[in-house]
Scaffold this active site. Structure first.
Site, short mmCIF file in Angstrom:
data_model
loop_
_atom_site.label_atom_id
_atom_site.label_comp_id
_atom_site.label_asym_id
_atom_site.label_seq_id
_atom_site.Cartn_x
_atom_site.Cartn_y
_atom_site.Cartn_z
N ARG A 1 0.74 -1.36 0.07
CA ARG A 1 -0.06 0.09 0.10
C ARG A 1 0.93 1.31 0.02
NH1 ARG A 1 -3.14 -3.01 -1.27
NH2 ARG A 1 -5.30 -3.76 -0.37
N GLU B 1 -4.15 7.31 -4.32
CA GLU B 1 -4.84 6.66 -5.50
C GLU B 1 -6.22 7.31 -5.92
OE1 GLU B 1 -4.43 2.50 -5.07
OE2 GLU B 1 -2.23 2.75 -4.53
N HIS C 1 -1.95 0.33 -9.51
CA HIS C 1 -2.70 -0.77 -8.45
C HIS C 1 -3.28 -2.04 -9.35
CE1 HIS C 1 -3.99 -1.14 -4.02
NE2 HIS C 1 -3.71 -2.29 -4.65
C1 DGY Z 1 -5.16 -6.42 -2.79
O1 DGY Z 1 -5.88 -7.51 -3.16
O2 DGY Z 1 -5.32 -6.15 -1.40
C2 DGY Z 1 -3.92 -6.26 -3.50
O3 DGY Z 1 -4.04 -4.80 -3.69
C3 DGY Z 1 -3.81 -6.79 -4.83
O4 DGY Z 1 -3.26 -5.83 -5.72
#
Ligand code: DGY
Length: 324
Positions: free
Chosen positions: A237, A266, A285
């Site tokens: 993240r 984001e 992402h």
């Molecule tokens: C999630 O599923 O939490 C991830 O960000 C996968 O990209």
């Protein structure tokens, strides 16, 4: 009476049809996020919410008086206010396991792209600059036989380690809250303190979930410990890194390059300096975004949702909300 649910993200037709077998539903069908005011209206009377990334905060919980479950279409669940959900007795589910290999592939895509300068060279070739291939200033660095330092040795971390060790003959160091003796034995990875990992790794790969303890886990002090030619990868993240410290480290040559699937904000702001740097590979992402895996994740999330609104314990409650 059939349970009511709101689907806040576009999902495949078969998954929607499955939900429709058991529930009455309304849906948001755009790739743009649903505006908060509209979401607040939609959730007034629902028993379940299927989403990803939507902050499940006190205001939302107060509004959704019938809410029994929030089913995340993702493995990460940093959007959950765990204490508020506990207090309201709202279940929270996520989608573990199903995306591990896909995210690990993406991490390697970032490592290889940053190391071999793939996006930069792609742009040059398309601009008619074929001679870029023999410009020594554009030569990359190897991935094979280098040292990978993985921060966060969960399931995805282990899938990355397997590729690194057996696919690319890399040394693999890892740092994790607790040691993983099974992974050490099975994958030949070596536990290291954070400082040691940062000092020794050619690729520093951040895979830790975002929690209050891991917020801005990597900052100025940690970048200063890395090798000058280190490549930093983040597919966890954006908030696990102090983004200004990352920008500073790249601008000042404290590290060599970065591969980023995630950002502090984001969608990433267009004036973010990271978007101006040739030595930074950026993605929107998409760790789990293959058609197959996203369909599998959506179905898993739908199964969690349907079970919970029908009064059963869903299989993938997040650990903090499991009944003991
Ligand atoms: C999630 O599923 O939490 C991830 O960000 C996968 O990209």
């Amino acid at each position: 009476m059939r349970p009511k649910v709101f689907i806040a993200r576009p999902i495949p037709f078969e998954v929607e049809a499955y939900i429709g077998e058991y529930c009455d539903y309304r849906k948001w069908d755009s790739t743009e996020s649903i505006p908060v005011e509209q979401l607040m209206e939609e959730i007034r009377d629902v028993d379940g919410l299927l989403t990803s990334g939507t902050p499940i905060n006190q205001a939302l919980l107060d509004q959704a008086v019938n809410l029994k479950v929030v089913s995340n279409i993702s493995v990460g669940y940093n959007n959950f206010n765990i204490e508020a959900m506990k207090a309201k007795g709202v279940m929270g589910t996520h989608t573990p396991d199903v995306l591990d290999e896909t995210v690990a592939d993406l991490v390697f895509a970032l490592m290889l792209s940053a190391a071999r300068r793939v996006p930069e060279l792609d742009k040059l070739v398309k601009g008619g600059e074929w001679k870029a291939g023999s410009d020594t200033r554009l030569f990359g660095v190897d991935v094979h036989h280098k040292t990978a330092g993985i921060i966060g040795m969960g399931r995805i971390g282990q899938a990355i380690a397997r590729r690194a060790k057996f696919g690319f003959s890399m040394e693999v160091l890892y740092y994790n809250r607790s040691r993983k003796p099974e992974a050490e034995e099975k994958l030949g990875v070596q536990y290291a303190g954070l400082e040691e990992l940062l000092k020794k790794s050619d690729f520093v790969i951040l895979m830790t979930p975002l929690t209050p303890q891991t917020e801005r886990f990597i900052g100025r002090e940690q970048f200063a410990l890395m090798k000058r030619d280190a490549i930093f990868i983040n597919a966890s993240r954006g908030q696990t890194v102090d983004e200004s410290a990352l920008i500073e480290a790249l601008q000042a040559g404290i590290i060599q390059a970065a591969g980023l699937d995630v950002f502090a904000q984001e969608p990433v702001n267009l004036d973010n300096s990271l978007l101006q740097m040739a030595n930074v590979v950026t993605l929107p992402h998409i760790g789990s975004a293959t058609a197959q895996t996203r369909a599998d994740i959506a179905m898993m999330a739908a199964e969690n949702l349907v079970k919970a609104v029908r009064g059963e314990i869903p299989p993938n409650l997040v650990p903090e909300l499991k009944p003991y």
